[in-house]
Design a protein around this motif. Structure first.
Motif, PDB file in Angstrom:
ATOM      1  N   LEU A   1       0.843  -1.190   0.000  1.00 41.04           N
ATOM      2  CA  LEU A   1       0.000   0.000   0.000  1.00 41.04           C
ATOM      3  C   LEU A   1       0.880   1.242   0.000  1.00 41.04           C
ATOM      4  O   LEU A   1       1.639   1.490   0.944  1.00 41.04           O
ATOM      5  N   VAL A   2       0.813   2.027  -1.093  1.00 44.80           N
ATOM      6  CA  VAL A   2       1.606   3.245  -1.255  1.00 44.80           C
ATOM      7  C   VAL A   2       0.665   4.392  -1.614  1.00 44.80           C
ATOM      8  O   VAL A   2       0.003   4.352  -2.661  1.00 44.80           O
ATOM      9  N   ASP A   3       0.600   5.390  -0.735  1.00 41.12           N
ATOM     10  CA  ASP A   3      -0.256   6.563  -0.977  1.00 41.12           C
ATOM     11  C   ASP A   3      -1.694   6.167  -1.300  1.00 41.12           C
ATOM     12  O   ASP A   3      -2.329   6.707  -2.216  1.00 41.12           O
ATOM     13  N   GLY A   4      -2.203   5.201  -0.562  1.00 42.13           N
ATOM     14  CA  GLY A   4      -3.599   4.823  -0.711  1.00 42.13           C
ATOM     15  C   GLY A   4      -3.895   3.867  -1.844  1.00 42.13           C
ATOM     16  O   GLY A   4      -5.056   3.502  -2.046  1.00 42.13           O
ATOM     17  N   ARG A   5      -2.866   3.444  -2.590  1.00 44.36           N
ATOM     18  CA  ARG A   5      -3.069   2.516  -3.705  1.00 44.36           C
ATOM     19  C   ARG A   5      -2.155   1.306  -3.535  1.00 44.36           C
ATOM     20  O   ARG A   5      -1.024   1.426  -3.071  1.00 44.36           O
ATOM     21  N   TRP A   6      -2.659   0.142  -3.944  1.00 44.49           N
ATOM     22  CA  TRP A   6      -1.856  -1.068  -3.870  1.00 44.49           C
ATOM     23  C   TRP A   6      -0.988  -1.168  -5.117  1.00 44.49           C
ATOM     24  O   TRP A   6      -1.487  -1.226  -6.236  1.00 44.49           O
ATOM     25  N   GLN A   7       0.328  -1.143  -4.889  1.00 48.05           N
ATOM     26  CA  GLN A   7       1.295  -1.119  -5.988  1.00 48.05           C
ATOM     27  C   GLN A   7       2.152  -2.383  -5.948  1.00 48.05           C
ATOM     28  O   GLN A   7       2.510  -2.873  -4.880  1.00 48.05           O
ATOM     29  N   PRO A   8       2.525  -2.935  -7.136  1.00 46.06           N
ATOM     30  CA  PRO A   8       3.390  -4.121  -7.156  1.00 46.06           C
ATOM     31  C   PRO A   8       4.792  -3.807  -6.651  1.00 46.06           C
ATOM     32  O   PRO A   8       5.351  -2.759  -6.959  1.00 46.06           O
ATOM     33  N   ASP A   9       5.328  -4.709  -5.864  1.00 47.23           N
ATOM     34  CA  ASP A   9       6.692  -4.580  -5.344  1.00 47.23           C
ATOM     35  C   ASP A   9       7.508  -5.733  -5.931  1.00 47.23           C
ATOM     36  O   ASP A   9       7.463  -6.856  -5.435  1.00 47.23           O
ATOM     37  N   THR A  10       8.249  -5.455  -6.979  1.00 46.01           N
ATOM     38  CA  THR A  10       8.976  -6.512  -7.689  1.00 46.01           C
ATOM     39  C   THR A  10      10.395  -6.718  -7.163  1.00 46.01           C
ATOM     40  O   THR A  10      11.060  -7.680  -7.547  1.00 46.01           O
ATOM     41  N   GLU A  11      10.868  -5.822  -6.308  1.00 45.07           N
ATOM     42  CA  GLU A  11      12.251  -5.901  -5.834  1.00 45.07           C
ATOM     43  C   GLU A  11      12.381  -6.515  -4.447  1.00 45.07           C
ATOM     44  O   GLU A  11      13.489  -6.624  -3.930  1.00 45.07           O
ATOM     45  N   ASP A  12      11.287  -6.909  -3.846  1.00 44.92           N
ATOM     46  CA  ASP A  12      11.325  -7.468  -2.504  1.00 44.92           C
ATOM     47  C   ASP A  12      12.134  -8.777  -2.486  1.00 44.92           C
ATOM     48  O   ASP A  12      11.898  -9.677  -3.303  1.00 44.92           O
ATOM     49  N   LYS A  13      13.085  -8.898  -1.561  1.00 45.23           N
ATOM     50  CA  LYS A  13      13.952 -10.080  -1.498  1.00 45.23           C
ATOM     51  C   LYS A  13      13.164 -11.342  -1.158  1.00 45.23           C
ATOM     52  O   LYS A  13      13.471 -12.434  -1.641  1.00 45.23           O
ATOM     53  N   ARG A  14      12.142 -11.198  -0.330  1.00 43.33           N
ATOM     54  CA  ARG A  14      11.330 -12.362   0.036  1.00 43.33           C
ATOM     55  C   ARG A  14      10.559 -12.881  -1.164  1.00 43.33           C
ATOM     56  O   ARG A  14      10.399 -14.096  -1.340  1.00 43.33           O
ATOM     57  N   LEU A  15      10.075 -11.952  -1.995  1.00 41.04           N
ATOM     58  CA  LEU A  15       9.361 -12.345  -3.207  1.00 41.04           C
ATOM     59  C   LEU A  15      10.284 -13.132  -4.135  1.00 41.04           C
ATOM     60  O   LEU A  15       9.886 -14.164  -4.700  1.00 41.04           O
ATOM     61  N   LYS A  16      11.510 -12.651  -4.284  1.00 42.02           N
ATOM     62  CA  LYS A  16      12.466 -13.344  -5.157  1.00 42.02           C
ATOM     63  C   LYS A  16      12.788 -14.728  -4.613  1.00 42.02           C
ATOM     64  O   LYS A  16      12.911 -15.699  -5.373  1.00 42.02           O
ATOM     65  N   LYS A  17      12.932 -14.835  -3.290  1.00 38.51           N
ATOM     66  CA  LYS A  17      13.230 -16.126  -2.677  1.00 38.51           C
ATOM     67  C   LYS A  17      12.092 -17.121  -2.898  1.00 38.51           C
ATOM     68  O   LYS A  17      12.311 -18.256  -3.334  1.00 38.51           O
ATOM     69  N   MET A  18      10.846 -16.677  -2.619  1.00 41.31           N
ATOM     70  CA  MET A  18       9.700 -17.569  -2.761  1.00 41.31           C
ATOM     71  C   MET A  18       9.462 -17.937  -4.219  1.00 41.31           C
ATOM     72  O   MET A  18       9.069 -19.067  -4.534  1.00 41.31           O
ATOM     73  N   THR A  19       9.689 -16.994  -5.128  1.00 39.84           N
ATOM     74  CA  THR A  19       9.522 -17.279  -6.556  1.00 39.84           C
ATOM     75  C   THR A  19      10.502 -18.360  -7.001  1.00 39.84           C
ATOM     76  O   THR A  19      10.152 -19.258  -7.774  1.00 39.84           O
ATOM     77  N   LYS A  20      11.728 -18.291  -6.495  1.00 39.14           N
ATOM     78  CA  LYS A  20      12.722 -19.317  -6.831  1.00 39.14           C
ATOM     79  C   LYS A  20      12.276 -20.675  -6.306  1.00 39.14           C
ATOM     80  O   LYS A  20      12.406 -21.702  -6.997  1.00 39.14           O
ATOM     81  N   TYR A  21      11.748 -20.714  -5.095  1.00 36.53           N
ATOM     82  CA  TYR A  21      11.253 -21.965  -4.539  1.00 36.53           C
ATOM     83  C   TYR A  21      10.166 -22.569  -5.426  1.00 36.53           C
ATOM     84  O   TYR A  21      10.126 -23.780  -5.657  1.00 36.53           O
ATOM     85  N   ILE A  22       9.257 -21.709  -5.900  1.00 38.53           N
ATOM     86  CA  ILE A  22       8.171 -22.202  -6.754  1.00 38.53           C
ATOM     87  C   ILE A  22       8.724 -22.714  -8.078  1.00 38.53           C
ATOM     88  O   ILE A  22       8.317 -23.777  -8.580  1.00 38.53           O
ATOM     89  N   HIS A  23       9.667 -21.977  -8.691  1.00 40.02           N
ATOM     90  CA  HIS A  23      10.270 -22.416  -9.947  1.00 40.02           C
ATOM     91  C   HIS A  23      10.941 -23.778  -9.776  1.00 40.02           C
ATOM     92  O   HIS A  23      10.833 -24.653 -10.644  1.00 40.02           O
ATOM     93  N   ASP A  24      11.633 -23.956  -8.670  1.00 39.68           N
ATOM     94  CA  ASP A  24      12.332 -25.225  -8.426  1.00 39.68           C
ATOM     95  C   ASP A  24      11.360 -26.387  -8.222  1.00 39.68           C
ATOM     96  O   ASP A  24      11.737 -27.558  -8.391  1.00 39.68           O
ATOM     97  N   ASN A  25      10.126 -26.074  -7.841  1.00 38.49           N
ATOM     98  CA  ASN A  25       9.124 -27.122  -7.586  1.00 38.49           C
ATOM     99  C   ASN A  25       7.905 -26.970  -8.494  1.00 38.49           C
ATOM    100  O   ASN A  25       6.786 -27.360  -8.108  1.00 38.49           O
ATOM    101  N   TRP A  26       8.101 -26.416  -9.670  1.00 39.26           N
ATOM    102  CA  TRP A  26       6.977 -26.096 -10.548  1.00 39.26           C
ATOM    103  C   TRP A  26       6.177 -27.332 -10.964  1.00 39.26           C
ATOM    104  O   TRP A  26       4.985 -27.245 -11.270  1.00 39.26           O
ATOM    105  N   THR A  27       6.799 -28.497 -10.972  1.00 44.28           N
ATOM    106  CA  THR A  27       6.069 -29.709 -11.358  1.00 44.28           C
ATOM    107  C   THR A  27       4.863 -29.949 -10.461  1.00 44.28           C
ATOM    108  O   THR A  27       3.881 -30.563 -10.881  1.00 44.28           O
ATOM    109  N   ALA A  28       4.918 -29.463  -9.224  1.00 43.96           N
ATOM    110  CA  ALA A  28       3.782 -29.628  -8.309  1.00 43.96           C
ATOM    111  C   ALA A  28       2.565 -28.841  -8.761  1.00 43.96           C
ATOM    112  O   ALA A  28       1.425 -29.215  -8.468  1.00 43.96           O
TER     113      ALA A  28
END
Length: 414
Positions: free
Chosen positions: A325-352
């Motif tokens: 939430l930025v200035d009253g609007r929900w904005q995408p946060d593409t640089e978050d380290k946690r997002l990058k970590k979780m995305t990698k986990y999903i890619h590594d287990n995409w067969t599921a």
């Protein structure tokens, strides 16, 4: 498309945990430790059935049953996590200090929804036959106890924040409020929906209010203890994205809530979008704030403690999104380290997740079939009248060579 078969799910919880399920697999990690490789992976298809074997109640696998995860939930503190699969297994985990499986128990029917009590001593499981069973957490190998039953398929079960009330929603438009300690004691019914009730949610910081969503494309607020509807929002008034303007079936798949902002996020079943509403508790109404279009079908949504909104979607390249939430609007946060970590986990287990792509709506068979008996009756009546008119005209036409007169004369002589 079978009712009760869930899509992959993401569930946020206190303690900075994020759990994702896809097919038979559970992926879980701690969001507060972005640099630490702490992924916990559990596959229901290879789950040990030792607890049942000790009781002599080993689960028999059905030839048709899979081990796909149907429903899951964290406890309020995040200490426990439970899931149920298509092979009628109820699996309980402890998440602290590290993830571990505490028990695997069998359930009577395939489950559609589950929740853990605020006191974290029981799991309540709703199933396809309309029953709710409770399973002990403190005695994790005990079998379930029947708590209540409906005459219709249950789609959701929730508890009031103090565990005083258990609230159930079914296919037949009913929302039932019962006392948790004596579930046979029905406090009220919340009646008003005209289609199945897909989701219900008690507002944590306004515990007298219940939010419900239905196949009739409405969101409704209730003073549930009295069965009183206080507000109704028609989702058909929304034109969320061009591709669904003609369909106008905004069935709600998930409801997520942010206490700090009194903000409600809605994910739709087959509409690629997330809608954000502001709850005005004083006026007891919902205010339409924002619509976030998605590139493809959304699978689940969850708020974290710090207010970030996580979105799991059917996209191999960007399966996970994070909005702040930025200035009253929900904005995408593409640089978050946690997002990058979780995305990698999903890619590594995409067969599921591959088996979940392109699945049909789990609600499509729940809509009422409409029959206009009066229209059919009037049509058949008109056909009979037309046939009678044709018969009269045919009888009144004179036949050639005096045959008609001769026949009538012979009939009179007889």
């Amino acid at each position: 498309g079978e009712p009760g078969r869930e899509t992959p799910a993401g569930a946020g919880a206190p303690g900075g945990l994020l759990a994702l399920t896809g097919g038979t697999r559970l992926l879980a990690a701690r969001l507060k430790e972005p640099s630490h490789d702490d992924l916990f992976v559990y596959d229901c298809a290879t789950a040990s059935k030792t607890p049942q074997e000790k009781q002599g109640k080993d689960i028999k696998s059905s030839g048709k049953a899979s081990h796909d995860i149907l429903a899951c939930a964290f406890s309020s503190s995040g200490t426990y996590f439970s899931l149920t699969d298509d092979n009628k297994q109820l699996i309980l985990f402890r998440t602290k200090p590290a993830w571990e499986c505490l028990s695997i128990r069998s359930v009577i029917r395939r489950c559609t929804s589950l929740i853990i009590t605020a006191t974290e001593d029981k799991i309540l499981v709703a199933d396809k036959s309309g029953d709710v069973y409770s399973y002990s957490i403190t005695e994790p190998e005990n079998p379930g106890t029947l708590e209540l039953g409906h005459l219709s398929l249950l789609l959701d079960v929730v508890l009031s924040p103090n565990d005083q009330y258990i609230i159930t929603a079914d296919r037949d438009e009913k929302i039932r409020v019962s006392l948790t300690r004596a579930p046979h004691n029905i406090v009220s019914f919340c009646l008003g929906h005209t289609e199945f009730v897909s989701r219900i949610f008690v507002i944590p910081n306004y515990p007298d209010l219940l939010l419900s969503a239905s196949g009739d494309c409405t969101l409704r607020l209730w003073e549930y203890k009295h069965g009183k509807e206080v507000y109704c929002y028609h989702l058909k008034s929304l034109n969320i994205c061009e591709a669904t303007k003609n369909e106008k079936k905004y069935t709600v798949l998930r409801i997520a809530y942010c206490c700090e902002e009194s903000c409600i996020a809605i994910l739709y079943d087959c509409t690629p979008a997330v809608s954000i509403f502001q709850l005005d508790a004083g006026a007891q109404k919902l205010i339409d704030k924002q619509h976030i279009p998605l590139n493809c079908k959304g699978w689940d949504i969850a708020f974290e403690d710090t207010g970030g909104l996580w979105v799991l979607q059917e996209d191999m390249e960007t399966p996970l999104l994070l909005y702040q939430l930025v200035d009253g609007r929900w904005q995408p946060d593409t640089e978050d380290k946690r997002l990058k970590k979780m995305t990698k986990y999903i890619h590594d287990n995409w067969t599921a997740f591959e088996g979940c792509i392109g699945k049909e709506s789990c609600y499509q068979n729940l809509y009422k079939a409409s029959f206009d008996n009066m229209a059919v009756y009037l049509q058949k009546k008109e056909e009979r009248l037309q046939q009678q008119k044709k018969s009269r005209r045919k009888d009144s036409q004179p036949e050639s060579n005096g045959q008609t007169k001769k026949i009538r004369t012979e009939a009179l002589s007889l």
